[in-house]
Motif scaffolding. Structure first.
Motif, PDB file in Angstrom:
ATOM      1  N   SER A   1     -57.838 -42.887 -21.211  1.00  0.00           N
ATOM      2  CA  SER A   1     -58.881 -41.915 -21.539  1.00  0.00           C
ATOM      3  C   SER A   1     -58.511 -40.512 -21.085  1.00  0.00           C
ATOM      4  CB  SER A   1     -60.200 -42.328 -20.868  1.00  0.00           C
ATOM      5  OG  SER A   1     -60.146 -42.050 -19.475  1.00  0.00           O
ATOM      6  N   VAL A   2     -59.283 -39.529 -21.545  1.00  0.00           N
ATOM      7  CA  VAL A   2     -59.070 -38.151 -21.074  1.00  0.00           C
ATOM      8  C   VAL A   2     -59.399 -38.039 -19.586  1.00  0.00           C
ATOM      9  CG1 VAL A   2     -59.451 -37.018 -23.289  1.00  0.00           C
ATOM     10  CG2 VAL A   2     -61.410 -37.472 -21.804  1.00  0.00           C
ATOM     11  N   HIS A   3     -60.245 -38.935 -19.088  1.00  0.00           N
ATOM     12  CA  HIS A   3     -60.689 -38.838 -17.686  1.00  0.00           C
ATOM     13  C   HIS A   3     -59.593 -39.243 -16.704  1.00  0.00           C
ATOM     14  CE1 HIS A   3     -64.434 -38.423 -19.730  1.00  0.00           C
ATOM     15  NE2 HIS A   3     -64.369 -39.648 -20.214  1.00  0.00           N
ATOM     16  N   ALA A   4     -58.566 -39.925 -17.192  1.00  0.00           N
ATOM     17  CA  ALA A   4     -57.546 -40.465 -16.290  1.00  0.00           C
ATOM     18  C   ALA A   4     -56.264 -39.625 -16.309  1.00  0.00           C
ATOM     19  CB  ALA A   4     -57.233 -41.915 -16.668  1.00  0.00           C
ATOM     20  N   GLY A   5     -56.380 -38.366 -16.700  1.00  0.00           N
ATOM     21  CA  GLY A   5     -55.194 -37.515 -16.827  1.00  0.00           C
ATOM     22  C   GLY A   5     -54.485 -37.226 -15.513  1.00  0.00           C
ATOM     23  N   TYR A   6     -55.190 -37.415 -14.383  1.00  0.00           N
ATOM     24  CA  TYR A   6     -54.596 -37.109 -13.070  1.00  0.00           C
ATOM     25  C   TYR A   6     -54.131 -38.382 -12.374  1.00  0.00           C
ATOM     26  CZ  TYR A   6     -54.132 -33.664  -9.259  1.00  0.00           C
ATOM     27  OH  TYR A   6     -53.652 -32.801  -8.294  1.00  0.00           O
ATOM     28  N   LEU A   7     -54.194 -39.484 -13.102  1.00  0.00           N
ATOM     29  CA  LEU A   7     -53.846 -40.803 -12.546  1.00  0.00           C
ATOM     30  C   LEU A   7     -52.536 -41.230 -13.186  1.00  0.00           C
ATOM     31  CD1 LEU A   7     -56.455 -43.769 -12.634  1.00  0.00           C
ATOM     32  CD2 LEU A   7     -54.035 -44.013 -12.192  1.00  0.00           C
ATOM     33  N   THR A   8     -51.454 -41.132 -12.440  1.00  0.00           N
ATOM     34  CA  THR A   8     -50.162 -41.506 -13.042  1.00  0.00           C
ATOM     35  C   THR A   8     -49.213 -42.107 -12.015  1.00  0.00           C
ATOM     36  OG1 THR A   8     -48.446 -40.792 -14.590  1.00  0.00           O
ATOM     37  CG2 THR A   8     -48.933 -39.271 -12.781  1.00  0.00           C
ATOM     38  N   GLY A   9     -48.318 -42.944 -12.513  1.00  0.00           N
ATOM     39  CA  GLY A   9     -47.314 -43.574 -11.657  1.00  0.00           C
ATOM     40  C   GLY A   9     -47.906 -44.613 -10.724  1.00  0.00           C
ATOM     41  N   GLN A  10     -49.031 -45.215 -11.111  1.00  0.00           N
ATOM     42  CA  GLN A  10     -49.733 -46.137 -10.206  1.00  0.00           C
ATOM     43  C   GLN A  10     -49.635 -47.588 -10.689  1.00  0.00           C
ATOM     44  OE1 GLN A  10     -50.956 -44.986  -7.218  1.00  0.00           O
ATOM     45  NE2 GLN A  10     -49.828 -43.209  -8.005  1.00  0.00           N
ATOM     46  N   ASN A  11     -49.829 -48.474  -9.745  1.00  0.00           N
ATOM     47  CA  ASN A  11     -49.862 -49.922 -10.013  1.00  0.00           C
ATOM     48  C   ASN A  11     -51.264 -50.409  -9.713  1.00  0.00           C
ATOM     49  OD1 ASN A  11     -46.972 -50.647 -10.581  1.00  0.00           O
ATOM     50  ND2 ASN A  11     -46.778 -49.480  -8.687  1.00  0.00           N
ATOM     51  N   ILE A  12     -51.992 -50.763 -10.769  1.00  0.00           N
ATOM     52  CA  ILE A  12     -53.399 -51.135 -10.607  1.00  0.00           C
ATOM     53  C   ILE A  12     -53.501 -52.666 -10.641  1.00  0.00           C
ATOM     54  CG2 ILE A  12     -55.749 -50.714 -11.452  1.00  0.00           C
ATOM     55  CD1 ILE A  12     -54.316 -48.061 -11.187  1.00  0.00           C
ATOM     56  N   LEU A  13     -53.869 -53.225  -9.508  1.00  0.00           N
ATOM     57  CA  LEU A  13     -54.033 -54.684  -9.404  1.00  0.00           C
ATOM     58  C   LEU A  13     -55.393 -55.080  -9.956  1.00  0.00           C
ATOM     59  CD1 LEU A  13     -52.979 -55.734  -5.794  1.00  0.00           C
ATOM     60  CD2 LEU A  13     -52.234 -56.813  -7.903  1.00  0.00           C
ATOM     61  N   LEU A  14     -55.404 -56.112 -10.792  1.00  0.00           N
ATOM     62  CA  LEU A  14     -56.677 -56.692 -11.267  1.00  0.00           C
ATOM     63  C   LEU A  14     -56.562 -58.181 -10.997  1.00  0.00           C
ATOM     64  CD1 LEU A  14     -57.229 -54.950 -14.718  1.00  0.00           C
ATOM     65  CD2 LEU A  14     -58.645 -54.734 -12.703  1.00  0.00           C
TER      66      LEU A  14
END
Ligand SMILES: NC(=O)c1ccc[n+]([C@@H]2O[C@H](COP(=O)([O-])OP(=O)(O)OC[C@H]3O[C@@H](n4cnc5c(N)ncnc54)[C@H](OP(=O)(O)O)[C@@H]3O)[C@@H](O)[C@H]2O)c1
Length: 259
Positions: free
Chosen positions: A237-250
């Motif tokens: 989304s446009v809201h996640a533009g500052y979220l990068t290079g991450q590993n999101i555990l679910l």
């Protein structure tokens, strides 16, 4: 929440069922036009029809093996300049690491490391050029936590994770993000087939194996693919533009550590 990506286009690899389908479906709900992919034509066309009927979005099915150069070429011919790329593929079968010969290891590396990197190479400059791009790699909790019999999957996906960590920083200034989603145990055919195979190997009932696995997850259940799909759509989304290079555990809390 309006994700702000209505009218964008996405290539969602390996998406005729399971986690890939859940990502495709969530993006379609956000108004994104889709290229979906799988090797079985009937399954893929049925999935395309289902997403179109449910969301009214444009869905182009591309029957192809995403691990091959021809498969990748077919995907890019259908959509040469996607705004969003979801990298997904089948995973290597459960196998004792002693049984892996070089050919099996190269196949695993090709599926879960080289293929996503090759697709990223092909789309990333177009994304950077237009100042918008979202790339999500579906990897696995096995990147952080060893799972017996999945050593090849873990190694290939950890290699991908390390590779894109540097790439993500090179394009962040062009509003292109690259993140990895790390599923724990999600209720898909792959998980169910895993219990069936383990039942054959061990003689235990597959329902018992599944119940034991659920009991070991703090959330006391398997993940619903929709939960992963919606998280993926948010990352795009446009809201996640500052979220990068991450590993999101679910993983319902299965990875037992704070970091
Ligand atoms: N489910 C989980 O709990 C879990 C946990 C951790 C990691 N993962 C990983 O997440 C990925 C997706 O898992 P899933 O559970 O959604 O599996 P799934 O239910 O078996 O679905 C796999 C999808 O990928 C497609 N596919 C497989 N190989 C392909 C290829 N070479 N080219 C194009 N499409 C291909 C399949 O369609 P066709 O067969 O028609 O090609 C199908 O649509 C796998 O890599 C898996 O290892 C899953």
């Amino acid at each position: 929440m309006d994700l702000g990506i209505r009218g964008r286009t996405a290539i969602v690899c390996a998406s005729s069922q399971g986690l890939g389908l859940a990502c495709a479906r969530a993006l379609a709900e956000a108004g994104v036009s889709l290229i979906i992919n799988g090797r079985r034509r009937m399954q893929l066309e049925a999935t395309a029809a289902e997403i179109r009927a449910a969301t009214g979005t444009e869905v182009t099915p591309v029957v192809a093996d995403v691990s091959t150069p021809e498969g990748q070429a077919a995907l890019l011919a259908a959509c040469p300049a996607p705004d969003i790329l979801i990298n997904n593929n089948g995973g290597p079968p459960f196998r004792d690491f002693r049984e892996l010969d070089r050919a099996a290891m190269l196949t695993g590396l090709t599926m879960n490391m080289l293929t996503p990197i090759e697709l990223i190479q092909r789309v990333i400059d177009g994304m950077a050029g237009k100042g918008f791009g979202r790339i999500v790699n579906i990897t696995s909790v096995s990147v952080k936590m060893p799972l017996t019999g999945l050593d090849l999957s873990s190694g290939a996906r950890a290699g991908l994770t390390a590779f894109v960590a540097g790439v993500a920083r090179q394009v962040a200034g062009r509003n292109v993000t690259i993140n990895n989603l790390l599923p724990g145990s999600f209720d898909t055919d792959r998980l169910r087939n895993g219990f069936a195979a383990a039942a054959q190997r061990t003689g235990a009932a597959k329902d018992t194996l599944a119940a034991n696995a659920r009991a070991n997850i703090p959330a006391k259940r398997f993940g619903n693919p929709q939960e992963l799909g919606q998280t993926c759509a948010f990352l795009c989304s446009v809201h996640a533009g500052y979220l990068t290079g991450q590993n999101i555990l679910l993983d319902g809390g299965a990875y037992p550590a704070a970091f």
